[in-house]
Design a protein around this motif. Structure first.
Motif, mmCIF file in Angstrom:
data_model
loop_
_atom_site.group_PDB
_atom_site.id
_atom_site.type_symbol
_atom_site.label_atom_id
_atom_site.label_comp_id
_atom_site.label_asym_id
_atom_site.label_seq_id
_atom_site.Cartn_x
_atom_site.Cartn_y
_atom_site.Cartn_z
ATOM 1 N N MET A 58 0.826 -1.213 0.000
ATOM 2 C CA MET A 58 0.000 0.000 0.000
ATOM 3 C C MET A 58 0.863 1.267 0.000
ATOM 4 O O MET A 58 0.457 2.284 -0.547
ATOM 5 N N LYS A 59 2.043 1.194 0.584
ATOM 6 C CA LYS A 59 2.925 2.366 0.693
ATOM 7 C C LYS A 59 4.019 2.401 -0.374
ATOM 8 O O LYS A 59 4.879 3.272 -0.338
ATOM 9 N N ARG A 60 3.986 1.483 -1.331
ATOM 10 C CA ARG A 60 5.105 1.323 -2.258
ATOM 11 C C ARG A 60 5.397 2.566 -3.091
ATOM 12 O O ARG A 60 6.557 2.864 -3.371
ATOM 13 N N PHE A 61 4.372 3.310 -3.483
ATOM 14 C CA PHE A 61 4.612 4.505 -4.303
ATOM 15 C C PHE A 61 5.282 5.614 -3.492
ATOM 16 O O PHE A 61 6.213 6.263 -3.977
ATOM 17 N N SER A 62 4.846 5.802 -2.257
ATOM 18 C CA SER A 62 5.466 6.841 -1.428
ATOM 19 C C SER A 62 6.887 6.437 -1.021
ATOM 20 O O SER A 62 7.778 7.289 -0.958
ATOM 21 N N ILE A 63 7.110 5.151 -0.780
ATOM 22 C CA ILE A 63 8.456 4.684 -0.454
ATOM 23 C C ILE A 63 9.388 4.886 -1.643
ATOM 24 O O ILE A 63 10.507 5.379 -1.491
ATOM 25 N N ALA A 64 8.929 4.532 -2.842
ATOM 26 C CA ALA A 64 9.752 4.702 -4.052
ATOM 27 C C ALA A 64 10.080 6.177 -4.261
ATOM 28 O O ALA A 64 11.218 6.522 -4.593
ATOM 29 N N LYS A 65 9.103 7.044 -4.058
ATOM 30 C CA LYS A 65 9.341 8.480 -4.233
ATOM 31 C C LYS A 65 10.371 8.989 -3.241
ATOM 32 O O LYS A 65 11.284 9.739 -3.607
ATOM 33 N N LYS A 66 10.261 8.576 -1.980
ATOM 34 C CA LYS A 66 11.219 8.997 -0.957
ATOM 35 C C LYS A 66 12.637 8.539 -1.309
ATOM 36 O O LYS A 66 13.593 9.301 -1.192
#
Length: 100
Positions: A75-83
């Protein structure tokens, strides 16, 4: 090579960026940087639940030990990738693939 010679001093950050832009293995170096900052970016709790983090065809593959954590990280993969991409100043991670 002329870019490195100058009469005026450059900030170290700018000189390092110029060097890395010309470095032949820049992508491999940046991938290594992503792996080294994984824990401090996602936090100790998530890092403890993940292992065997590696790259496959531009995707960061993360193995998790628990299906509940698999769902949470997915669920958090997009925000983790962006960070992670923001921290290394380049879009190295296309997508994060979470496996259990």
């Amino acid at each position: 090579m002329g870019r490195y010679r100058s009469n005026s001093p450059k900030p170290l950050k700018e000189a390092l960026k110029d060097f890395l832009d010309d470095f032949p293995h820049r992508k491999r170096l940046k991938r290594g940087m992503v792996l080294s900052i994984w824990e401090q970016t996602v936090g100790k709790r998530i890092a403890d639940e993940t292992d065997n983090i590696h790259f496959e065809y531009g995707n960061l593959v993360v193995h998790v030990k628990n299906p509940a954590w698999r769902h949470e990280i997915h669920m958090k993969r997009f925000s983790i990738a962006k960070k992670l991409n923001d921290r290394i100043d380049e879009k190295i991670i296309k997508e994060i693939v979470v496996r259990s």
